[in-house]
Write a protein that holds these residues in place. Structure first.
Motif, PDB file in Angstrom:
ATOM      1  N   GLY A 147       0.517  -7.653   3.156  1.00 15.61           N
ATOM      2  CA  GLY A 147      -0.644  -6.851   2.794  1.00 15.61           C
ATOM      3  C   GLY A 147      -1.542  -7.569   1.824  1.00 15.61           C
ATOM      4  N   LYS A 178      -4.996  -6.699  -0.931  1.00 19.62           N
ATOM      5  CA  LYS A 178      -5.943  -5.793  -1.579  1.00 19.62           C
ATOM      6  C   LYS A 178      -7.100  -6.639  -2.085  1.00 19.62           C
ATOM      7  N   TYR A 209       0.870  -1.173   0.000  1.00 17.29           N
ATOM      8  CA  TYR A 209       0.000   0.000   0.000  1.00 17.29           C
ATOM      9  C   TYR A 209       0.912   1.229   0.000  1.00 17.29           C
ATOM     10  N   GLN A 258      -2.934  -3.985   5.731  1.00 19.43           N
ATOM     11  CA  GLN A 258      -1.490  -4.192   5.739  1.00 19.43           C
ATOM     12  C   GLN A 258      -0.947  -4.085   7.162  1.00 19.43           C
ATOM     13  N   TYR A 296      -9.162   6.131   4.995  1.00 16.19           N
ATOM     14  CA  TYR A 296      -7.917   5.401   5.220  1.00 16.19           C
ATOM     15  C   TYR A 296      -7.273   5.870   6.518  1.00 16.19           C
ATOM     16  N   PHE A 343      -7.777  -2.161   1.213  1.00 14.69           N
ATOM     17  CA  PHE A 343      -6.400  -2.483   1.545  1.00 14.69           C
ATOM     18  C   PHE A 343      -6.287  -2.796   3.034  1.00 14.69           C
TER      19      PHE A 343
END
Length: 461
Positions: free
Chosen positions: A282, A284, A165, A299, A368, A297
């Protein structure tokens, strides 16, 4: 009458035949062939063949206008800022018997003022309140990417193969690995979307503040960086399929520490090689069941002696540190103090999450955030702590969260607003800083909340 008409037509045909025969005997000059630009569809939209070659070229770029305002610890830390950026992308690809030969470079020019003067973490710039309000304008040029790919080989300035990410969402950056740097890498593909990469990477050329930078001092004992014998070694295993992507990556870095002496001339540290490492995983996940283009996402990362792989390339939290002070340099070092030859490295971990959702094909939002903790393993120098504060490692904890709303009325145009919140907590009270980045004697803080808002207008082509 019919006889006259027949004679006239016969005479005209004879004259035409004679004229044609004479014209055929005259020299003629042919027009030079015209070579038209042809569309190249092998690599996607926008590519065309360079005339006279079998190389496909795409020229693109970006223009960004951005405006921000924010609040930091103390009213003297509040400020606004503006930024303008121009980007040029050039991508050339040629099909060969060994695979695609690709060359790519990205160049940027940026003019920033005010609040952007305190941004950290390289190219994208996280608004990190507390670095001192900069009211002047700065102009910066940046060769962001410049690499050659030939089959499995990648050489030049490229995105680190440790990163996953890499601040894909939002107008700001999180505490996460995101660096463009000089590297030499080999990637093996196994089919079904699986690949593995081994990469030699020069972290000294990264876009963020290099994590093998300054080292601190403690009770007369110094740590002196003596350079590296080899670049960082990065390895990653990745899969890309219809459901999304996943990656597991690791990095090994070397730190050479030279002999140092205290004020009495007594040897306190002999020459030695110290090693740091980082690991990261991570995933996605595409979410077409919500809306086309949606994805998530997730991670997590851990580092020992290599905090830059967590995104800790700048100051410890908002509202505290002057970016150019020795104290600040101490706090971003990877290896802690050395007492009678025992060197202790700094450790830390971070988690990152990000969601992109399309409300309509033209309207989307991104949410985020990141949370990270680091244990420095050593103390800040004298004059750094607030009066009466316990003298202990600061061991900061940081939480960042942001959300935005972006409208794309036409293809390639984004108009959006974003709000960013940051909270940092320290293990001990330290001196605050004023708007010039200087510590304020007698004013101590242990935690801080900071807000920032941005407006962005951006055109990609």
């Amino acid at each position: 009458m019919k006889l006259v008409k027949s004679l006239l037509l016969g005479s005209a045909a004879g004259i035409a035949a004679v004229a044609g025969a004479q014209a055929a005997d005259l020299p003629s000059r042919k027009a030079a062939p015209v070579e038209y630009v042809r569309v190249c569809s092998a690599y996607g939209a926008g590519f065309f063949y360079i005339p006279g070659t079998d190389t496909c070229l795409r020229v693109g770029g970006r223009v960004r206008a951005e405006y921000t305002v924010g609040t930091r610890y103390g009213s003297g830390q509040d400020a606004y800022g503006t930024r303008s950026r121009g980007r040029l992308n050039v991508d050339a690809r040629t099909a060969t018997a060994y695979g695609t030969l690709r060359t790519f470079f990205r160049y940027e020019l940026t003019v920033s003022s005010g609040f952007y003067g305190g941004t950290t973490n390289g190219n994208q710039g996280v608004i990190a309140p507390g670095t001192g309000r900069n009211t002047g304008a700065t102009t910066a040029s940046n060769l962001d990417l410049a690499f050659v790919q030939f089959g499995p080989i990648t050489a030049g300035r490229a995105q680190s193969f440790f990163d996953f990410y890499a601040n894909d969402f939002g107008f700001s950056t999180l505490r996460t690995a995101d660096s463009r740097l000089n590297l030499l890498a080999y990637t093996a593909t196994f089919g079904s979307g699986f690949s593995a990469t081994i990469s030699l990477e020069d972290r000294n050329t990264g876009t963020g503040v290099r994590e093998n930078g300054a080292f601190g001092r403690f009770t007369g004992t110094g740590l002196v960086l003596g350079g590296q014998d080899f670049p960082d070694v990065v390895a990653s295993l990745r899969v890309d399929q219809g459901w999304g992507s996943a990656q597991l990556s690791g990095a090994l870095t070397q730190r050479k520490v030279l002999s140092t002496f205290n004020a009495a001339g007594v040897l306190t540290q002999g020459s030695a090689d110290e090693y740091g490492f980082a690991i990261q995983g991570g995933v996605k996940i595409n979410l077409p069941m919500l809306a086309a283009g949606d994805h998530l996402f997730l991670q997590a990362a851990y580092a020992d002696g290599a905090l830059g792989y967590l995104g800790w390339g700048g100051q410890i939290g908002p509202g505290r540190l002057a970016s150019a002070t020795t104290a600040n340099q101490l706090l971003i070092g990877d290896i802690g103090v050395s007492v009678l030859g025992n060197t202790k490295s700094s450790t830390g971990w971070s988690i990152v999450a990000g969601l992109r959702h399309f409300w309509t094909p033209q309207l989307r939002s991104e949410l985020y955030g990141s949370y990270s903790e680091i244990k420095l393993g050593y103390l800040a120098p004298a004059g750094f702590y607030a009066p009466g504060a316990a003298i202990r490692p600061l061991d900061p904890k940081e939480f960042i969260v942001a959300g935005n709303l972006i409208w794309s009325p036409v293809s390639g145009l984004d108009i959006g607003v974003e709000v960013l919140y940051t909270r940092t907590e320290l293990a001990s009270r330290v001196l605050a800083v004023n708007n010039a980045g200087n510590r304020i004697v007698g004013v101590g803080i242990k935690n801080d909340d900071a807000w920032a808002g941005r407006l962005r207008i951006q055109r990609d082509f």
